[in-house]
Design a protein around this motif. Structure first.
Motif, short mmCIF file in Angstrom:
data_model
loop_
_atom_site.label_atom_id
_atom_site.label_comp_id
_atom_site.label_asym_id
_atom_site.label_seq_id
_atom_site.Cartn_x
_atom_site.Cartn_y
_atom_site.Cartn_z
N SER A 45 0.91 -1.21 -0.01
CA SER A 45 0.02 -0.01 -0.12
C SER A 45 1.09 1.25 0.12
CB SER A 45 -0.96 0.00 1.29
OG SER A 45 -0.26 -0.11 2.46
N ASP A 49 0.90 4.14 -2.98
CA ASP A 49 1.03 5.56 -2.67
C ASP A 49 2.02 6.30 -3.67
OD1 ASP A 49 0.29 5.47 0.85
OD2 ASP A 49 -0.80 5.20 -0.89
N MET A 52 1.33 6.04 -7.27
CA MET A 52 -0.15 7.11 -7.77
C MET A 52 0.38 8.29 -7.82
SD MET A 52 -2.65 5.43 -8.55
CE MET A 52 -4.14 6.68 -8.44
N GLU A 53 1.59 8.79 -7.32
CA GLU A 53 2.20 10.16 -7.48
C GLU A 53 2.49 10.84 -8.59
OE1 GLU A 53 4.48 10.58 -2.80
OE2 GLU A 53 5.38 10.76 -4.69
N LEU A 73 -5.79 1.12 1.30
CA LEU A 73 -6.15 1.82 -0.12
C LEU A 73 -7.03 2.82 -0.05
CD1 LEU A 73 -5.25 -1.55 -1.89
CD2 LEU A 73 -3.71 0.45 -1.91
N LYS A 75 -7.84 5.75 0.20
CA LYS A 75 -7.74 7.30 -0.36
C LYS A 75 -7.52 7.03 -1.85
CE LYS A 75 -2.56 7.74 0.36
NZ LYS A 75 -1.50 8.48 0.80
N TRP A 76 -7.46 5.70 -2.39
CA TRP A 76 -7.43 5.61 -3.84
C TRP A 76 -8.57 5.02 -4.56
CZ3 TRP A 76 -3.89 8.86 -5.38
CH2 TRP A 76 -2.88 8.88 -4.50
N HIS A 79 -10.52 6.58 -7.71
CA HIS A 79 -9.80 7.21 -8.49
C HIS A 79 -9.65 6.81 -9.76
CE1 HIS A 79 -6.09 9.31 -9.93
NE2 HIS A 79 -6.35 10.17 -8.81
N PHE A 82 -6.71 4.14 -10.85
CA PHE A 82 -6.80 3.40 -9.77
C PHE A 82 -7.77 2.15 -9.98
CE2 PHE A 82 -5.01 1.28 -6.23
CZ PHE A 82 -6.14 0.63 -5.36
#
Ligand SMILES: NC(=O)c1ccc[n+]([C@@H]2O[C@H](COP(=O)([O-])OP(=O)(O)OC[C@H]3O[C@@H](n4cnc5c(N)ncnc54)[C@H](O)[C@@H]3O)[C@@H](O)[C@H]2O)c1
Ligand SMILES: O=c1ccn([C@@H]2O[C@H](COP(=O)(O)OP(=O)(O)O[C@H]3OC[C@@H](O)[C@H](O)[C@H]3O)[C@@H](O)[C@H]2O)c(=O)[nH]1
Length: 347
Positions: A45, A49, A52-53, A73, A75-76, A79, A82
């Protein structure tokens, strides 16, 4: 002519399989499609992060949630770049991807010993399935192997040239030998089919999002200190480990994936501590009032472990930055929040 990869194993490799024609389409969004198996876990995870930046990356996580959690996960989810799939890697997976970070495997000894047959299936059949996917779509694949391939090492510190001292029929063999077979399969697909492979030998890693009760020493000691319970040092207490903070680990994995060396490469922090020294550090940093109690250990527990990271420094231009005492404090903040036990205000 295929770009010959530096693997130092003297193997002549065939040209890699042709990747998806989409890769070279002039209208194709320059997105790198990345599969992270085990991406709902502790290291995975944090890797997601970081991946995904980069707005050019599309990330797919395949995970069976045996030890991982959607919470890692959250927060994704939703998205547009994702996707999260509930999938067990012991079953084939058909996806169009460009890179595969293959992390799917329970890492905590308590969990990988819980169902040893499943653990070795995950390491053998799971890795075979991911290599089959890499072959089909021409993806580059990274395996998160482990310092456990060195077993109870007779060479110290351990370099990548050391073949190890491993019990083939012990209670840890499902994991130790499973990862060794996974490495073998990676190199066989590399030599036989030209697959682009990368192998990381990960040493003990710690940080936020570790399962609080997964039984590993750093998570155990911090949870115990926060809860005011005795720190359970397993005998003899003089055995050593070397602990790498998760952010350093993720940086190392990405450098390995995006470099041109197959590995295997040790990724870890050479800072070596006995379990008693670790307990003293946790006590001093988190709760000086806790006591330390000696408890029984489990069979085949390695007596010493410390990475020689010369190759990572020279080949990846990587070395860890976070020292244990700083990493422990970052982990304490995460555990206090998750356990809802605030720091006592200094009197
Ligand atoms: N954390 C460490 O100290 C350490 C050290 C050496 C190697 N590693 C390796 O790094 C990787 C990640 O370790 P971690 O600490 O994040 O462990 P973790 O247990 O937190 O993560 C493993 C993830 O894989 C998933 N998983 C397990 N079996 C699966 C299966 N059959 N199919 C699909 N998903 C499956 C779990 O649900 C979890 O999300 C593992 O391969 C582990 O062997 C970790
Ligand atoms: O509460 C505890 C737990 C563990 N220990 C000791 O701490 C040491 C480390 O044990 P852990 O269970 O944290 O982890 P291990 O070193 O056995 O495996 C770890 O490193 C290698 C990786 O491949 C594994 O995935 C990772 O879990 C052992 O010597 C163990 O006996 C304690 O002293 N007290």
């Amino acid at each position: 002519m295929a770009q010959k990869e530096a693997n130092g194993n003297g193997a002549t490799t065939r040209p890699p399989p042709t990747p998806s024609p989409l890769r070279f389409s002039k209208f194709f969004q320059a997105n790198m499609r990345i599969l992270v198996t085990g991406g709902a876990g502790f290291i995975g995870s944090h890797l997601v992060d970081k991946l995904m930046e980069n707005e050019k990356n599309e990330v797919i996580v395949a995970d069976n949630f045996f030890t991982g959690s959607k919470d890692n996960l959250k927060k994704w989810i939703g998205h547009p770049r994702f996707e999260l799939i509930r999938h067990d890697v012991t079953e084939p997976l058909l996806l169009e991807v460009d890179q595969i970070y293959h992390l799917a495997c329970p890492a905590s000894p308590i969990f990988y010993k819980h169902n040893p047959v499943k653990t070795i299936k995950t390491n053998v059949i799971g890795t075979l399935n991911m290599l089959g996917l890499a072959k089909r779509v021409g993806a580059r694949i990274l395996l998160t192997s482990t310092s456990e391939v060195y077993g109870d090492p007779l060479e110290h510190p351990q370099t990548e040239a050391y073949w190890g001292n491993v019990n083939p029929i012990g209670v840890r063999s499902c994991y130790d030998e499973g990862k060794r077979v996974a490495e073998t399969l990676m190199f066989d697909y590399h030599r036989q089919h030209g697959i682009e492979i990368r192998i990381a030998r990960i040493f003990n890693t710690y940080g936020p999002r570790m399962n609080i009760d997964d039984g590993r020493v750093v998570s155990n000691f911090i949870a115990q200190a926060i809860r005011g319970e005795a720190l359970t040092v397993q005998k003899p207490g003089t055995q050593t480990r070397s602990f790498c903070y998760v952010a350093d680990m993720v940086n190392g994995l990405m450098k390995l994936m995006n470099g041109d060396n197959t590995g295997p490469i040790n990724i870890g922090n050479p800072g070596e501590f006995t379990m008693l020294e670790l307990a003293e550090n946790v006590k001093e940093l988190i709760n000086p009032e806790v006591t330390v109690t000696m408890t029984e250990n489990t069979p085949d527990d390695p007596r010493q472990r410390k990475p020689d990271i010369t190759k990572a420094k020279e080949v990846l231009d990587w070395e860890p930055k976070v020292v244990l005492r700083d990493g422990l404090v970052l982990m304490e903040d995460d555990f206090r929040e998750r356990l809802a036990v605030p720091k006592k205000s200094k009197a």
